[in-house]
Design an enzyme around this catalytic site. Structure first.
Site, mmCIF file in Angstrom:
data_model
loop_
_atom_site.group_PDB
_atom_site.id
_atom_site.type_symbol
_atom_site.label_atom_id
_atom_site.label_comp_id
_atom_site.label_asym_id
_atom_site.label_seq_id
_atom_site.Cartn_x
_atom_site.Cartn_y
_atom_site.Cartn_z
ATOM 1 N N ASP A 195 -3.379 2.089 -14.500
ATOM 2 C CA ASP A 195 -4.567 2.907 -15.401
ATOM 3 C C ASP A 195 -5.178 1.162 -15.781
ATOM 4 O O ASP A 195 -6.026 1.030 -15.825
ATOM 5 C CB ASP A 195 -4.494 3.072 -16.767
ATOM 6 C CG ASP A 195 -3.794 5.129 -16.495
ATOM 7 O OD1 ASP A 195 -3.817 5.349 -15.248
ATOM 8 O OD2 ASP A 195 -3.564 5.423 -17.348
ATOM 9 N N ARG A 230 -0.074 6.816 -7.672
ATOM 10 C CA ARG A 230 1.363 6.175 -8.175
ATOM 11 C C ARG A 230 2.600 6.269 -6.911
ATOM 12 O O ARG A 230 3.287 4.631 -7.228
ATOM 13 C CB ARG A 230 2.349 7.303 -9.080
ATOM 14 C CG ARG A 230 2.027 7.247 -10.810
ATOM 15 C CD ARG A 230 3.154 7.779 -11.766
ATOM 16 N NE ARG A 230 2.354 7.955 -13.155
ATOM 17 C CZ ARG A 230 1.756 6.756 -14.308
ATOM 18 N NH1 ARG A 230 2.414 5.659 -13.504
ATOM 19 N NH2 ARG A 230 1.536 7.646 -15.320
ATOM 20 N N GLU A 283 -1.876 -20.220 12.949
ATOM 21 C CA GLU A 283 -1.822 -20.057 14.628
ATOM 22 C C GLU A 283 -1.932 -21.743 14.763
ATOM 23 O O GLU A 283 -1.533 -22.273 15.798
ATOM 24 C CB GLU A 283 -3.270 -19.434 14.834
ATOM 25 C CG GLU A 283 -4.139 -19.031 14.136
ATOM 26 C CD GLU A 283 -5.520 -18.983 14.851
ATOM 27 O OE1 GLU A 283 -5.651 -18.095 15.331
ATOM 28 O OE2 GLU A 283 -6.636 -18.697 13.848
#
Length: 791
Positions: free
Chosen positions: A176, A311, A640
């Protein structure tokens, strides 16, 4: 990478670090309590590994406080491998339960007895405010409980002296985000992911049928999830417990819905927090709202109650990193605690982990509820914190358009352009800028296809309704190119003159930053560029100077994390396999480093920390050792451009050769999927808020010069808007130049490099971690007048 440390004297600094933070002879108990939240496992893993790392014993306390009261097989010593493979698992592997027994002194006496027998005097509690309050009561009573146990002959006086005080550190796990003092609680971001997935899915079906959807999300006492998801999907109306709708809302809402329908909007979305109330504190339910829409407007209306889906599921990259940082910080706080240290809670402020006094946070959290009960709703919103208030104000500005007759015209034209590679969240940023611009009385012009389109005159006025439904779209609807403005300066200046553009907002990556510098330098030659110009950073690489975060990086990080999860899963059947994964980011190692932290990788090669063949060798040895344990797979990330010669192929071949007979190798180049996909809730919300703020800055600048025909020539009229530590800052590009490494297109200093040792520690490498000052707690208070950086 291996024993090589960033500091000049690695062995010395590592030894010093362990002396500073010795856990020898100490025992830490970790438990999860109350409602579960995604990311709790990542926190448990970090506590266990950091504890073992500094030489402490760490115990799992199963089933929350119930397990502590029952003792026995509920309290078990954990080892390194017992937290392997749990990073990506939702819920909590050590279980959670509501516990009545612990509320009585009798229950707490049993719990104290169980802990003392194992020498546990450090407690790490991951839960909501109820669980943390319980822990604080326990801490206060501790010495009295031990004396009582000694009187009953259950323990001896030596034990009373040796284990004389209990240290408590809390982490807030709650979907919450209802805890005062922290910007984000563990689990909130993942819950938003679940909500947004559902909203995106509903949007496609509702478009087919012209429907109204009423979506009920969790939040009995806190409207954070409802508010941020309404911002992130551009909902038509939202109901929150902290800010009830004004009297007569029924009629206003119906007018708004029918206006949106008249504007050819095929879909209405209304989001309701389960604890929504009206100004008289009476509940407003999703069924009530449906009834109202059906009877007043006769729209086809459906209710969806999301419930426990929110949840569930795997934790987002944000939650894994947050929980890992908090878990490590919690162990540090426990080891630095003295009998005088009050119980503290580890929380997030901006992008920094801080410690706050537990009970002050709990009191402030309870104040919010009290304000709501007493119908002081303005106070309730204020107490929730600056971030909540900002979200609410931004939502109101973007959701409700005043009639044209009521908007005072500024007679200014503002251009918006996307520059660089596409990044998820760019469209949310454009939408917010367009709507705030219109609300401020400007005409807003969309520039298509970057500076190239600008030069060709691909410019069109864009209206309020044109950007409806943009927040959830990936890529760039306006089109974006990497071309710099340098070779088109004449043409761009001409287009700015033709369209009378008085200010410019750029949303993009490093090219946008370079473009801003070029336009600023061209002011002497072309007076058209003497207007306010601001850039909002949007790039997956997160390499723009002047901001700790850019729009799009969070979505890319989630893509990398999801892919790594799948790859690790594919190895669980084959065993003894090492994966080498290449991520994007140019020379910036943000994605590789944070992806490694979120996916639980063994190593991450980045340009910012040079490595050589000895490091590669020590990583191979490290993995060879790992294959002897029960964790028979490895994950290595490589940025990279981290090294010209140690390419992904080279590393893959080296590992394959050196690991022969012990493990085999696979490689994966993730490529452009990191730039695509629907934007994450974080990127939608961040893009929306930062871009709205940029447009407000433009309006302020234009207002200052109104009627004076002023030309903007000073440095502070060409800025980058970014997050720095805890604040939102407008920084002139002229000043940022000296902080930039132009050759490698990265800032000279990057905050996330401080988290690098975290990844190494959690992967069992020697590294020293920068430790905050012993036991320093910050006061809990609403922050000063500067812009909060919370997202």
């Amino acid at each position: 990478m291996g024993d090589h440390d960033v500091s000049p004297n690695p062995k010395g600094s590592f030894r010093k670090f362990l002396e500073q933070l010795s856990g020898a002879g100490k025992a830490i108990g970790v438990l999860t309590s109350g409602g579960d939240a995604q990311g709790m496992n990542a926190a448990v893993r970090a506590v266990v590994r950091m504890g073992i790392y500094v030489g402490a014993k760490v115990y799992f306390i199963y089933e929350g406080y119930q397990g502590m009261v029952d003792g026995g097989s509920n309290i078990v010593e954990a080892d390194w491998e017992s937290v392997s493979s749990i990073l990506q698992v939702g819920g909590t592997i050590i279980g959670s339960a509501r516990c009545k027994d612990f509320r009585s002194r009798e229950g707490r006496l049993k719990a104290a007895h169980n802990l003392v027998q194992l020498g546990i005097t450090n407690l790490c509690v991951i839960g909501g405010d109820g669980s943390l309050t319980g822990a604080n009561i326990f801490r206060k009573e501790w010495s009295g409980l031990l004396e009582e146990l000694a009187r009953e002959g259950k323990i001896n006086t030596e034990e009373v002296e040796k284990h004389g005080y209990l240290n408590v550190v809390g982490m807030v796990g709650s979907i919450d985000n209802d805890f005062c003092g922290t910007d984000m609680t563990i689990g909130t971001d993942s819950a938003l992911h679940r909500i947004i997935e559902v909203v995106d899915a509903i949007m496609t079906t509702a478009q087919s049928h012209q429907r109204t959807f009423v979506l009920e999300v969790m939040g009995r006492h806190c409207g954070y999830l409802a508010l941020v998801s309404a911002l992130a999907c551009g909902a038509d109306w939202v109901f929150l417990p902290e800010s009830p709708p004004e009297e007569g809302w029924q009629e206003n809402m119906c007018i708004k819905l029918s206006e949106n329908r008249a504007r050819k909007k095929r879909l209405n979305i209304i989001i309701v927090a389960e604890g929504a109330i009206d100004t008289q504190n009476k509940p407003i339910t999703s069924e009530q709202i449906k009834e109202l829409v059906v009877t007043q407007l006769a729209y086809d209306t459906r209710v969806t109650i999301l419930g426990h889906v929110q949840r569930g599921g795997t934790p987002s990259a944000f939650d894994r990193i947050l929980a890992s940082r908090m878990g490590v910080e919690a162990v540090v706080a426990l080891l630095q605690a003295t009998p005088e240290t009050p119980a503290c809670v580890v929380s997030l402020s901006g992008n920094q982990a801080v410690r706050l006094p537990l009970m002050e946070c709990v009191q402030m959290t309870q104040e919010v509820q009290k304000a709501m009960d007493e119908r002081r709703f303005k106070d309730a919103v204020r107490l929730r914190g600056r971030s909540f208030e900002n979200n609410l104000n931004t939502y109101k500005r973007l959701a409700i358009k005043l009639p044209d007759s009521q908007i005072p015209k500024s007679n200014c034209n503002v251009g918006i352009v996307n520059v660089g590679a596409p990044a998820a969240g760019m469209n949310a940023a454009v939408r917010a800028a367009v709507r705030v611009g219109i609300a401020d009385g400007h005409k807003v012009f969309a520039v298509y296809d970057g500076f190239e389109g600008f030069a060709k005159g691909q410019i069109k006025e864009i209206g309020w309704a044109d950007v409806g439904g943009w927040t959830g779209q990936g890529g760039s609807i306006l089109g974006t190119k990497r071309t710099l403005p340098g070779k088109y300066l004449e043409d761009i200046a001409a287009q700015m003159r033709i369209h009378g553009i008085n200010a410019l907002l750029m949303i993009g990556g490093f090219e946008a930053y370079l473009g801003l510098l070029e336009l600023s330098a061209a002011r002497e030659k072309h007076q058209e560029f003497c207007v306010p110009m601001v850039m909002v950073p949007a790039t997956v690489s997160n390499n723009v100077p002047g901001s700790d975060f850019s729009i799009g990086a969070d979505t890319a990080l989630n893509t990398i994390t999801d892919t790594c999860d799948r790859i690790k899963q594919s190895a669980s059947g084959t065993k003894r396999r090492v994966f080498i994964i290449e991520t994007m980011g140019g020379y910036c190692g943000y994605l590789a480093n944070m992806g490694a932290l979120a996916a639980g990788a063994d190593a991450a090669y980045i340009f910012e920390e040079p490595f050589d063949i000895r490091d590669l060798q020590s990583n191979v040895e490290h993995l060879t050792e790992k294959m002897k344990t029960t964790i028979q797979r490895g994950l290595v990330l490589r940025n990279e451009s981290c090294s010209e010669n140690y390419t992904t192929d080279f590393i893959y071949q080296l590992y394959s050769e050196e690991g022969k007979g012990v493990f085999d190798c696979r490689k994966n180049v993730l490529g452009h999927m990191q730039q695509g996909g629907a934007p994450s809730p974080f990127d939608r919300n961040f893009g929306t808020k930062i871009s709205a703020r940029a447009m407000q800055w433009i309006s302020t600048k234009l207002k200052e010069s109104a009627g004076r025909g002023k030309r903007f020539v000073s440095d502070d009229s060409v800025c980058v808007l970014g997050i720095s530590k805890r604040n939102l800052l407008f920084q002139p590009v002229a000043e940022l130049k000296k902080e930039t490494d132009f050759e490698h297109r990265i800032p000279k200093e990057q905050w996330w490099l401080k988290l690098r040792p975290l990844m190494k520690i959690l992967a069992k490498y020697k590294a020293s971690f920068e430790v905050s000052e012993a036991g320093q707690l910050e006061p809990v208070q609403p922050r000063g007048p500067e812009e909060p950086a919370t997202i």
